[in-house]
Scaffold this motif. Sequence first.
Motif, PDB file in Angstrom:
ATOM      1  N   ILE A   6       0.832  -1.208   0.000  1.00  0.00           N
ATOM      2  CA  ILE A   6       0.000   0.000   0.000  1.00  0.00           C
ATOM      3  C   ILE A   6       0.867   1.258   0.000  1.00  0.00           C
ATOM      4  CG2 ILE A   6      -0.274   0.042   2.524  1.00  0.00           C
ATOM      5  CD1 ILE A   6      -3.210   0.888   2.000  1.00  0.00           C
ATOM      6  N   THR A  16       4.361   0.144   1.476  1.00  0.00           N
ATOM      7  CA  THR A  16       4.518  -0.782   2.602  1.00  0.00           C
ATOM      8  C   THR A  16       3.980  -2.156   2.207  1.00  0.00           C
ATOM      9  OG1 THR A  16       4.192   1.075   4.107  1.00  0.00           O
ATOM     10  CG2 THR A  16       3.982  -1.136   5.056  1.00  0.00           C
ATOM     11  N   LEU A  18       2.250  -5.652   2.480  1.00  0.00           N
ATOM     12  CA  LEU A  18       1.190  -6.223   3.312  1.00  0.00           C
ATOM     13  C   LEU A  18       1.328  -7.738   3.409  1.00  0.00           C
ATOM     14  CD1 LEU A  18      -1.843  -4.096   2.029  1.00  0.00           C
ATOM     15  CD2 LEU A  18      -0.401  -3.684   4.038  1.00  0.00           C
ATOM     16  N   ARG A  19       2.354  -8.287   2.765  1.00  0.00           N
ATOM     17  CA  ARG A  19       2.701  -9.703   2.891  1.00  0.00           C
ATOM     18  C   ARG A  19       4.193  -9.809   2.549  1.00  0.00           C
ATOM     19  NH1 ARG A  19      -1.502 -11.974   0.071  1.00  0.00           N
ATOM     20  NH2 ARG A  19      -2.388  -9.897  -0.100  1.00  0.00           N
ATOM     21  N   ASP A  20       4.783 -10.983   2.797  1.00  0.00           N
ATOM     22  CA  ASP A  20       6.178 -11.165   2.393  1.00  0.00           C
ATOM     23  C   ASP A  20       6.220 -11.217   0.866  1.00  0.00           C
ATOM     24  OD1 ASP A  20       6.835 -11.291   5.077  1.00  0.00           O
ATOM     25  OD2 ASP A  20       6.793 -13.482   5.161  1.00  0.00           O
ATOM     26  N   TYR A  46       6.879  -8.536   5.239  1.00  0.00           N
ATOM     27  CA  TYR A  46       5.640  -7.912   5.761  1.00  0.00           C
ATOM     28  C   TYR A  46       5.954  -6.685   6.607  1.00  0.00           C
ATOM     29  CZ  TYR A  46       1.407  -7.659   8.737  1.00  0.00           C
ATOM     30  OH  TYR A  46       0.295  -7.256   9.425  1.00  0.00           O
ATOM     31  N   GLY A  47       5.288  -5.596   6.298  1.00  0.00           N
ATOM     32  CA  GLY A  47       5.430  -4.385   7.112  1.00  0.00           C
ATOM     33  C   GLY A  47       6.591  -3.498   6.709  1.00  0.00           C
ATOM     34  N   HIS A  48       7.481  -4.021   5.876  1.00  0.00           N
ATOM     35  CA  HIS A  48       8.633  -3.213   5.464  1.00  0.00           C
ATOM     36  C   HIS A  48       8.324  -2.470   4.163  1.00  0.00           C
ATOM     37  CE1 HIS A  48      11.915  -4.528   8.344  1.00  0.00           C
ATOM     38  NE2 HIS A  48      10.802  -5.117   8.782  1.00  0.00           N
ATOM     39  N   LYS A  49       9.169  -1.479   3.868  1.00  0.00           N
ATOM     40  CA  LYS A  49       8.910  -0.613   2.713  1.00  0.00           C
ATOM     41  C   LYS A  49       9.849  -0.936   1.546  1.00  0.00           C
ATOM     42  CE  LYS A  49       9.711   3.013   5.291  1.00  0.00           C
ATOM     43  NZ  LYS A  49       9.842   2.248   6.523  1.00  0.00           N
ATOM     44  N   HIS A  82      14.913   1.103   3.951  1.00  0.00           N
ATOM     45  CA  HIS A  82      14.877   1.048   5.427  1.00  0.00           C
ATOM     46  C   HIS A  82      16.112   1.733   5.998  1.00  0.00           C
ATOM     47  CE1 HIS A  82      13.126  -0.119   9.134  1.00  0.00           C
ATOM     48  NE2 HIS A  82      13.651  -1.322   9.291  1.00  0.00           N
ATOM     49  N   VAL A  83      16.468   1.394   7.231  1.00  0.00           N
ATOM     50  CA  VAL A  83      17.532   2.116   7.950  1.00  0.00           C
ATOM     51  C   VAL A  83      18.901   2.046   7.249  1.00  0.00           C
ATOM     52  CG1 VAL A  83      16.473   2.032  10.231  1.00  0.00           C
ATOM     53  CG2 VAL A  83      17.835   0.101   9.463  1.00  0.00           C
TER      54      VAL A  83
ATOM     55  N   THR B 156       4.750  -0.797  11.065  1.00  0.00           N
ATOM     56  CA  THR B 156       4.144   0.000   9.989  1.00  0.00           C
ATOM     57  C   THR B 156       2.636  -0.204   9.900  1.00  0.00           C
ATOM     58  OG1 THR B 156       4.826  -1.744   8.488  1.00  0.00           O
ATOM     59  CG2 THR B 156       6.185   0.236   8.532  1.00  0.00           C
ATOM     60  N   THR B 157       2.101  -1.290  10.474  1.00  0.00           N
ATOM     61  CA  THR B 157       0.637  -1.457  10.431  1.00  0.00           C
ATOM     62  C   THR B 157      -0.053  -0.422  11.323  1.00  0.00           C
ATOM     63  OG1 THR B 157       0.538  -3.076  12.264  1.00  0.00           O
ATOM     64  CG2 THR B 157       0.823  -3.966  10.042  1.00  0.00           C
ATOM     65  N   LEU B 160      -1.219   2.507   9.490  1.00  0.00           N
ATOM     66  CA  LEU B 160      -2.132   2.198   8.381  1.00  0.00           C
ATOM     67  C   LEU B 160      -3.535   1.878   8.877  1.00  0.00           C
ATOM     68  CD1 LEU B 160       0.129  -0.187   6.230  1.00  0.00           C
ATOM     69  CD2 LEU B 160      -0.285   2.251   5.902  1.00  0.00           C
ATOM     70  N   ARG B 227      17.824   7.612  16.687  1.00  0.00           N
ATOM     71  CA  ARG B 227      17.321   6.366  16.099  1.00  0.00           C
ATOM     72  C   ARG B 227      17.892   5.163  16.850  1.00  0.00           C
ATOM     73  NH1 ARG B 227      16.951   5.707   9.685  1.00  0.00           N
ATOM     74  NH2 ARG B 227      19.194   5.411   9.709  1.00  0.00           N
ATOM     75  N   GLY B 238       9.988  -3.885  12.968  1.00  0.00           N
ATOM     76  CA  GLY B 238       8.644  -3.889  12.398  1.00  0.00           C
ATOM     77  C   GLY B 238       8.529  -3.097  11.106  1.00  0.00           C
ATOM     78  N   GLY B 239       9.634  -2.464  10.676  1.00  0.00           N
ATOM     79  CA  GLY B 239       9.625  -1.779   9.384  1.00  0.00           C
ATOM     80  C   GLY B 239       9.634  -0.268   9.459  1.00  0.00           C
ATOM     81  N   THR B 241      11.276   3.240   9.867  1.00  0.00           N
ATOM     82  CA  THR B 241      12.648   3.603   9.532  1.00  0.00           C
ATOM     83  C   THR B 241      13.145   4.825  10.292  1.00  0.00           C
ATOM     84  OG1 THR B 241      12.264   2.674   7.334  1.00  0.00           O
ATOM     85  CG2 THR B 241      14.163   4.140   7.572  1.00  0.00           C
ATOM     86  N   ARG B 323      -0.854 -10.886  12.368  1.00  0.00           N
ATOM     87  CA  ARG B 323       0.015 -11.889  13.012  1.00  0.00           C
ATOM     88  C   ARG B 323       0.015 -11.686  14.531  1.00  0.00           C
ATOM     89  NH1 ARG B 323       5.045 -11.895   8.592  1.00  0.00           N
ATOM     90  NH2 ARG B 323       3.671 -12.228   6.812  1.00  0.00           N
ATOM     91  N   ILE B 340      -6.694  -2.837   6.886  1.00  0.00           N
ATOM     92  CA  ILE B 340      -5.502  -2.930   6.034  1.00  0.00           C
ATOM     93  C   ILE B 340      -5.750  -3.873   4.855  1.00  0.00           C
ATOM     94  CG2 ILE B 340      -3.067  -3.630   5.995  1.00  0.00           C
ATOM     95  CD1 ILE B 340      -2.985  -2.651   8.966  1.00  0.00           C
TER      96      ILE B 340
END
Lengths: 98, 386
Positions: A6, A16, A18-20, A46-49, A82-83, B156-157, B160, B227, B238-239, B241, B323, B340
């Motif tokens: 999304i 982002t 929403l699944r692997d 999942y959850g990463h950008k 990410h970071v 990140t959820t 959202l 950070r 969890g994503g 950044t 999850r 979501i």
Amino acid sequence: MKRDAIMLRPEDNVATALRDLEEGSVAVVGVMEDCREVTMGQTVNYGHKFAVRDIAQGEDVLKYGEVIGRATAAIPTGTHAHVHNIESLRGRGDRKVA
Amino acid sequence: MEFMGYRRSNGSVGTRNYVGVLATVVCANETAASIADKVDGAVSFTHQQGCCQTPVDVDRVTNTLIGLGRNPNLAAVLLVSLGCESTNVARVAEEIRASGKRVETIVVQPTGGYFRTVAEGALLVQDMVMEASQVQRTPCTAADLVLGLKCGSSDTTSGLGPNPALGFATDLTVGHGGSVVLGEVTEFIGAEHILARHAKDEAMGQKIVDLVARMEARAMSAGCDIRGGQPTGGNIKGGLTTIEEKSLGAIAKAGTAPIQAVYEYGEQPTVKGLVVMDSPGREPELLTGLASAGCNVICFTTGLGAPQGFPFVPVIKITGNERTQERLRDHIDLSVSGVIDGTETLPQAGQRIFDEMLRVANGKGTKAELSGYTRAMDIYMIGPVI
């Protein structure tokens, strides 16, 4: 269509997951009412950008239509954002001029 | 939009009816906790402060204890003092009593130590609970809600699903005449320009920007990139950044209502509607601050699964991470993951949160309450321990 990822605003340059999402797969990215497709250059969990277009080093990273940081390296389309390739512009006590 | 609540003599409404046993200093913690353990219907508040601190923090401890004691979820209060602390115990007692409730004080040193104080304290508390147990719930409305907002173990959820859904519940609460307290000022960093636009006027917007600048300067005084501390290691896993990204997701909890006022930590709002309270993001300090501000219910969104509750204010856990909802069923009260995956709209999820809040206000137990996971508490300090 089932969304795999999304984007909050059309001007965002990251989405982002929403699944692997497996490297080489085509992710359906929802953006408002629309969808677009992005070929994954890398597995993103999942959850990463990931980048939805090529982001150059030094460019602002946009999510929610707002700046969430700056790219410290080029982030090609479909790769993990990410970071390791985005730095924060705020709370940088390490950059404070004494 | 009704629930049955405990209306106190000063007009405030409790969603719970405990006798609070408050330690006035860290050195009285064991005694306060033991007293509360002896009597059903009593809860203790313990913390790490109250002595060897600068005057600004001594005042902070005194004022926060007053706010906690005045919280309408407490029917009566026993203060447990060691006897030599810096906290102004007499003022704590006097200002809680001014809210119309019974306040007793017991002091460990003159009473003759831990065992004797526990015995005498338990006798007092038994009597206070007996009195409190005769108070009946009466019809109250959503206008009597004082909702505290919190997000923790975010991923990140959070930004959202649950935070924007909670924003709708915030709007509903304000729309019905209730109050909402937004804290976690660290998690405004990078999003303060948006909150400032929600302020009732320009001067209030500037107050929000100044509050964030003060918090950011404090964080930066450690001389390093924040950070790892904000966002936390867990947030990053969890994503999330950057703090900017975390903040932009976090402030969605505040919804769209105008921000009416900005308060210092633990201060009790004197206006209705949405207000901002200075506080860090960490759970013990933030939950304590919300309780001191007079919140009678707290909504707490989580991504990876935060278990914390508070001794006398119910904390409702909401997740959008499917999850976490599966793995941590003993901690999660409500899931909004449908937002979501597209099977529920944000207003629908917001309405469900609001309805759950009224049920909990009415007496329904939260997962944190039922598991006794309610010991996240401490007072947010400004200066050093000296």
